[in-house]
Design an enzyme around this catalytic site. Structure first.
Site, PDB file in Angstrom:
ATOM      1  N   ASP A   2      49.666   8.657  75.509  1.00  0.00           N
ATOM      2  CA  ASP A   2      50.886   8.710  74.716  1.00  0.00           C
ATOM      3  C   ASP A   2      50.751   9.751  73.606  1.00  0.00           C
ATOM      4  O   ASP A   2      49.666   9.959  73.068  1.00  0.00           O
ATOM      5  CB  ASP A   2      51.145   7.326  74.102  1.00  0.00           C
ATOM      6  CG  ASP A   2      52.596   7.160  73.676  1.00  0.00           C
ATOM      7  OD1 ASP A   2      53.425   8.029  74.006  1.00  0.00           O
ATOM      8  OD2 ASP A   2      52.888   6.161  73.004  1.00  0.00           O
ATOM      9  N   ASN A  50      60.091   5.243  82.535  1.00  0.00           N
ATOM     10  CA  ASN A  50      60.213   6.649  82.114  1.00  0.00           C
ATOM     11  C   ASN A  50      61.367   7.388  82.805  1.00  0.00           C
ATOM     12  O   ASN A  50      61.754   8.473  82.376  1.00  0.00           O
ATOM     13  CB  ASN A  50      58.909   7.426  82.358  1.00  0.00           C
ATOM     14  CG  ASN A  50      57.812   7.095  81.353  1.00  0.00           C
ATOM     15  OD1 ASN A  50      56.631   7.155  81.681  1.00  0.00           O
ATOM     16  ND2 ASN A  50      58.184   6.742  80.124  1.00  0.00           N
TER      17      ASN A  50
HETATM   18  C1  IPE Z   1      53.265  11.133  77.236  1.00  0.00           C
HETATM   19  O1  IPE Z   1      53.631  11.096  75.927  1.00  0.00           O
HETATM   20  C2  IPE Z   1      53.644   9.915  78.027  1.00  0.00           C
HETATM   21  C3  IPE Z   1      54.321  10.217  79.305  1.00  0.00           C
HETATM   22  C4  IPE Z   1      55.338   9.505  79.735  1.00  0.00           C
HETATM   23  C5  IPE Z   1      53.853  11.302  80.167  1.00  0.00           C
HETATM   24  P1  IPE Z   1      55.127  10.882  75.407  1.00  0.00           P
HETATM   25  O2  IPE Z   1      56.062  11.722  76.202  1.00  0.00           O
HETATM   26  O3  IPE Z   1      55.442   9.426  75.404  1.00  0.00           O
HETATM   27  O4  IPE Z   1      55.036  11.449  73.936  1.00  0.00           O
HETATM   28  P2  IPE Z   1      55.759  10.886  72.631  1.00  0.00           P
HETATM   29  O5  IPE Z   1      55.528   9.405  72.599  1.00  0.00           O
HETATM   30  O6  IPE Z   1      57.200  11.221  72.738  1.00  0.00           O
HETATM   31  O7  IPE Z   1      55.078  11.597  71.517  1.00  0.00           O
HETATM   32 MG    MG Z   2      55.518   7.945  74.051  1.00  0.00          MG
END
Ligand code: IPE
Ligand code: MG
Length: 231
Positions: A2, A50
């Site tokens: 994350d 996601n």
């Molecule tokens: C990567 O980080 C996680 C994935 C879904 C690939 P994020 O995309 O959640 O990054 P932040 O939380 O917006 O900083």
């Molecule tokens: Mg994130």
């Protein structure tokens, strides 16, 4: 994994740049895990939630997975890494499904670290699929209701054959599980780190492992010194 988006934001870059930087950390994480003698490393790459991100970001993330498998599969295979994929395989693009299947098939007999890629993974979705499978087996007369126990459930979730995680590390300062390995994490230790995933280098990984090493795991029992005090 994350914090890719915030890492990019902090540099005035598009979120994709953060995801790209994040992919570069994956190799290092696998190497560090091997160095530390870890048998299984699971990376939460894309969750079943996601999909609700902007379409462009979703398609960038899909593109990065394709890029990662195409670029790194041969090398991971050479390094004796065994790849397993958890998550729903039905609802992803056919070419990605094929790539994930290829990664598993090619590395199936490797004997080094198992790299578990959680892709289109959500623990509740995983449990729903397992419950459906069990219900169907019962309806078909292949399974007794009395045979539904913890082992039967563990054998029907995506991680069948993979041990429960000893440690879950979450980067970026968030302190929640976000639908990750809900069943498997019953006795898992958690380490939450402020560092953003693209900054999660070997040293940060080793710090998390050192923190894990200081934990006293009791699995619902009482630790030996406390028993001695009470007796
Ligand atoms: C990567 O980080 C996680 C994935 C879904 C690939 P994020 O995309 O959640 O990054 P932040 O939380 O917006 O900083
Ligand atoms: Mg994130």
């Amino acid at each position: 994994m994350d914090g890719n988006g915030r890492w990019a934001n902090a540099r005035g870059l598009p979120r994709t740049a953060g995801h790209r930087a994040g992919v570069e950390r994956v190799r290092e994480a696998v190497r560090t895990a091997v160095e530390a003698g870890i048998g299984y490393l699971t990376l939460f790459a894309f969750s079943s939630e996601n999909w609700s991100r902007p379409q462009q970001e979703v398609s960038d993330l899909m593109g990065l997975l394709r890029f990662f498998i195409r670029r790194d599969l041969a090398e991971l295979h050479r390094e004796n890494v065994r790849i397993r994929v958890i998550g729903c395989r039905q609802t992803i693009q056919p070419d990605i499904r094929a790539l994930l299947n290829e990664a598993e098939d090619r590395t199936r007999d490797n004997t080094g670290i198992t790299l578990v890629i959680a892709f289109n993974y959500g623990a509740r979705d995983e449990l729903v699929r397992a419950v459906r499978g069990i219900a169907e087996a019962v309806r078909a007369g292949d399974m007794d209701v009395a045979a539904i126990d913890e082992a039967a459930i563990a054998a029907r979730i995506d991680t069948a054959g993979i041990p429960d995680p000893d440690l879950v590390i979450r980067t970026s300062g968030e302190q929640r599980l976000s639908n990750f390995l809900l069943w498997q994490a019953a006795y898992t230790e958690f380490v939450f780190m402020p560092c953003l995933w693209p900054d999660f280098d070997r040293a940060a990984f080793l710090d998390a492992l050192a923190e894990y090493g200081r934990r006293d795991r009791r699995y619902g029992a009482v630790s030996a010194p406390d028993l001695a005090v009470g007796s």
